[in-house]
Design a protein around this motif. Structure first.
Motif: not given
Length: 200
Positions: A31, A35, A39, A82, A93, A105-109
């Motif tokens: 997390l 940036d 991947r 994801i 992923q 929907s705000t989760r990135s994992k």
């Protein structure tokens, strides 16, 4: 005049060599990646850069995601590439997955319990991982369904968690059906997928 060493321009992010050797990375560390990080997947505490997919791989992935978007029930959502935490020190992923619609929907994992179906499209460089390592990890984490898609020709293998137990005590997948023409399934929802619709 300055006689000190010239500073090198900053390069792209790389994992810390000492932490890699100690297999010390956790899912929480992913997390905090910058940036410019490539991947990556996390396997037993070691960060692994994933190879770039081929155009054929990406075509199948997009066509499958498009088909699923048109057919999934309202309680599921389609996601591509994801991260899914499978344990405290392993994250993969999947190429395409179905997640529960109730996940913010705000989760990135995602957590394994958020995922209903994980799909991997096999490429020449990922054959062993997609055929053996990932299904074992997904099943051990409790993801109910797994699809493996082979290319050239496109062939879909659909699995679900069964009662069979592996040597480490983890549950394993059992093959439900496979085909190169059409896949018909009653789970995780009623599916009649013509393989031509996901073939580039």
């Amino acid at each position: 005049m300055n006689a000190g060493p010239a500073s090198a321009p900053p390069g792209l992010w790389q994992p810390d060599l000492m932490r890699q050797q100690q297999a010390d990375y956790t899912v929480a560390d992913l997390l905090d990646l910058p940036d410019d990080a490539p991947r990556v997947e996390l396997v037993d505490g070691v960060i692994q850069v994933t190879p770039s997919p081929t155009l054929g791989h990406q075509d199948i992935s997009l066509l499958l995601a498009h088909w699923l978007l048109q057919h999934v029930p309202a309680d599921l959502r389609v996601v591509q590439a994801i991260g899914v935490g499978l344990s405290s020190n392993t994250s993969r992923q999947p190429d395409v997955l179905l997640r529960r619609a109730s996940v913010a929907s705000t989760r990135s994992k995602l957590r394994a319990e958020d995922v209903v179906l994980a799909v991997e499209i096999v490429s020449p460089g990922t054959r062993r991982i997609d055929r053996f390592a990932k299904p074992g990890e997904y099943a051990a984490a409790g993801i109910p369904y797994y699809w493996r898609i082979e290319q050239d020709p496109v062939h879909v293998y659909a699995y679900r968690i069964g009662d069979r137990v592996g040597p480490g005590g983890e549950r394993q997948y059992e093959l439900i059906t496979d085909g190169a023409d059409v896949i018909e399934l009653g789970e995780p929802f009623d599916i009649k997928l013509p393989i031509a619709e996901i073939t580039p």
